[in-house]
Design a protein around this motif. Structure first.
Motif, short mmCIF file in Angstrom:
data_model
loop_
_atom_site.label_atom_id
_atom_site.label_comp_id
_atom_site.label_asym_id
_atom_site.label_seq_id
_atom_site.Cartn_x
_atom_site.Cartn_y
_atom_site.Cartn_z
N VAL A 60 0.86 -1.19 0.00
CA VAL A 60 0.00 0.00 0.00
C VAL A 60 0.89 1.24 0.00
O VAL A 60 1.90 1.30 0.71
CB VAL A 60 -0.92 0.00 1.23
CG1 VAL A 60 -1.88 1.18 1.19
CG2 VAL A 60 -1.69 -1.31 1.33
N ASN A 61 0.53 2.23 -0.80
CA ASN A 61 1.31 3.46 -0.91
C ASN A 61 0.41 4.67 -0.70
O ASN A 61 -0.82 4.59 -0.84
CB ASN A 61 1.96 3.56 -2.29
CG ASN A 61 3.01 2.49 -2.50
OD1 ASN A 61 4.11 2.58 -1.98
ND2 ASN A 61 2.66 1.46 -3.28
N ASP A 64 -2.19 5.45 -3.22
CA ASP A 64 -3.46 4.73 -3.22
C ASP A 64 -4.56 5.56 -2.57
O ASP A 64 -5.67 5.65 -3.10
CB ASP A 64 -3.31 3.39 -2.49
CG ASP A 64 -2.41 2.42 -3.24
OD1 ASP A 64 -2.53 2.33 -4.47
OD2 ASP A 64 -1.57 1.76 -2.60
N TRP A 65 -4.26 6.16 -1.43
CA TRP A 65 -5.33 6.94 -0.81
C TRP A 65 -5.52 8.30 -1.47
O TRP A 65 -6.61 8.86 -1.43
CB TRP A 65 -5.18 7.05 0.71
CG TRP A 65 -3.96 7.68 1.28
CD1 TRP A 65 -2.84 7.04 1.73
CD2 TRP A 65 -3.74 9.07 1.55
NE1 TRP A 65 -1.94 7.94 2.24
CE2 TRP A 65 -2.45 9.19 2.16
CE3 TRP A 65 -4.50 10.22 1.34
CZ2 TRP A 65 -1.93 10.42 2.54
CZ3 TRP A 65 -3.97 11.44 1.73
CH2 TRP A 65 -2.70 11.53 2.32
N LEU A 68 -7.76 7.29 -4.21
CA LEU A 68 -9.05 6.93 -3.63
C LEU A 68 -9.89 8.17 -3.35
O LEU A 68 -11.08 8.21 -3.67
CB LEU A 68 -8.83 6.13 -2.33
CG LEU A 68 -10.06 5.76 -1.52
CD1 LEU A 68 -10.98 4.84 -2.32
CD2 LEU A 68 -9.65 5.10 -0.21
N LEU A 90 -7.32 -0.05 -7.44
CA LEU A 90 -6.08 0.59 -7.01
C LEU A 90 -4.97 -0.44 -6.87
O LEU A 90 -5.17 -1.63 -7.07
CB LEU A 90 -6.30 1.29 -5.67
CG LEU A 90 -7.32 2.44 -5.66
CD1 LEU A 90 -7.61 2.86 -4.22
CD2 LEU A 90 -6.80 3.61 -6.47
N GLY A 91 -3.78 0.04 -6.50
CA GLY A 91 -2.64 -0.86 -6.24
C GLY A 91 -1.61 -0.80 -7.34
O GLY A 91 -1.93 -1.09 -8.50
N SER A 119 1.99 1.60 -12.10
CA SER A 119 1.51 2.97 -12.19
C SER A 119 1.41 3.49 -13.61
O SER A 119 0.66 4.43 -13.87
CB SER A 119 2.40 3.90 -11.35
OG SER A 119 3.75 3.83 -11.76
N PHE A 123 -2.82 0.54 -13.09
CA PHE A 123 -2.98 0.10 -11.70
C PHE A 123 -3.58 -1.31 -11.66
O PHE A 123 -3.32 -2.10 -12.53
CB PHE A 123 -3.81 1.12 -10.91
CG PHE A 123 -3.27 2.52 -11.00
CD1 PHE A 123 -2.24 2.93 -10.18
CD2 PHE A 123 -3.77 3.43 -11.94
CE1 PHE A 123 -1.71 4.20 -10.27
CE2 PHE A 123 -3.25 4.72 -12.03
CZ PHE A 123 -2.21 5.10 -11.20
N ILE A 328 -5.39 0.89 4.01
CA ILE A 328 -5.30 2.27 3.51
C ILE A 328 -5.62 3.25 4.63
O ILE A 328 -4.97 4.30 4.76
CB ILE A 328 -6.24 2.47 2.31
CG1 ILE A 328 -5.73 1.66 1.10
CG2 ILE A 328 -6.37 3.94 1.95
CD1 ILE A 328 -6.59 1.77 -0.13
#
Length: 343
Positions: A60-61, A64-65, A68, A90-91, A119, A123, A328
């Motif tokens: 998780v990076n 991601d949020w 989101l 995502l991801g 990326s 994703f 997340i």
């Protein structure tokens, strides 16, 4: 079975039928972790130049949020999706096993263990399978676990590029890593040591021992001391937290020192992006803003560092795919040392 037939085969064809769906964490509107849901979606079909990877682990990076929530707004402009997300899954960081390959792929075959950054390829890491160009895939060393490999694509490559390419780090120089206990920070401490630097790390009280354990020469507890008020000067400051202004950091930079902003609050990013070039014109000190450039060769090099043991990813916790919203949420809240991995 011929190679051509094997490449066209479904990943589950040994069961006697070919599934058409997989489990994934999806979202269709911007918001918090509550808008994420576990669902059945179409199984991706690899093109002639692609590989289909069964994802064994992903990390998780912060991106991601940001994706989101669709914030800062620049995220929507760069990745599309003005009113709603362009990419439903995502991801970006994955490690897994090749299940099928396209007709033109010769470098990989079913069973190969690989790692990738998604990326630039839509994703989709928070799913059971992902299809991506073979040109974006790197082999995972056999001695490196899927979990460790999945922790490295974004954070490891970011640390490497920020230190080596933007920061122009040379052996024997002194480096200050602010935010040393985070994803990029834990990689930066170790890579800076590998490159021959003397490393001073800044983190909270609870994370000092972890940062010492990965090789920091000196550790500063930011709850007890303001690093920008010290008399010590550094050749390079890698700022992965954005807790002080560039002018404050300038006080502890050597006359020809370099400051590199890697991560932190949006307002700090904008300030660094706009004011950095102007500050760089007033003397010998240089102020830069880092932007990650996903690079296959750099990812392969990071995998070599993991294989040799020069770098060991710090993994705080592991989650299952259905727990991605919680992962997340924990990352966004700052309750993480190193990386979070989803298995």
């Amino acid at each position: 079975m011929t190679a051509r037939k094997q490449r066209a085969e479904s990943p589950h064809s040994t069961t006697g039928h070919e599934p058409t769906t997989m489990t994934a964490v999806v979202y269709s509107e911007y918001g918090g972790p509550e808008v994420l849901r576990l669902d059945e979606v179409d199984l991706p079909t690899p093109g002639d130049d692609d590989v289909l990877v069964r994802v064994m682990a992903r990390s998780v990076n912060a991106g991601d949020w940001h994706l989101l929530r669709g914030t800062p707004f620049l995220v929507r402009l760069v990745y599309g999706g003005y009113r709603k997300p362009k990419f439903p899954i995502l991801g970006v960081d994955i490690a897994g096993r090749v299940e099928a390959v396209g007709m033109n792929v010769v470098d990989f075959q079913s069973g190969d263990e690989v790692v990738a950054d998604l990326s630039k390829n839509g994703f989709g890491g928070f799913a059971e399978y992902v299809s991506l160009p073979a040109s974006a895939v790197v082999r995972k060393p056999a001695t490196v676990s899927f979990e460790a490999a999945a922790a490295a694509p974004t954070a490891g490559v970011a640390a490497l590029q920020a230190l080596r390419d933007v920061g122009k780090l040379q052996s024997g120089e002194t480096v200050l890593v602010n935010g040393a206990s985070g994803g990029v920070g834990t990689f930066a401490v170790q890579i800076a040591k590998f490159l021959g630097a003397e490393v001073t790390a800044v983190c909270s009280t609870a994370k000092m021992e972890t940062v010492r354990a990965i090789g920091a020469d000196h550790v500063i507890d930011y709850t007890q001391e303001d690093v920008t008020e010290r008399e010590t000067e550094y050749d390079l400051i890698l700022d992965a937290a954005g807790t002080h202004s560039m002018r404050s950091y300038a006080r502890v930079l050597r006359p020809t020192g370099r400051y590199v902003f890697v991560g932190g609050p949006t307002r700090r990013f904008v300030t660094a992006l706009l004011a950095g070039p102007m500050l760089s014109m007033t003397g010998g000190k240089r102020f830069r803003t880092f932007m990650l450039n996903p690079d296959r060769d750099d990812l392969a090099f990071v995998m070599e560092l993991l294989e040799s043991g020069d770098v060991e990813p710090v993994i705080d916790r592991q989650y299952h795919l259905g727990e991605v919203p919680a992962a997340i949420q924990d990352l966004e809240a700052g309750r993480v040392t190193g990386k979070l991995v989803v298995v």
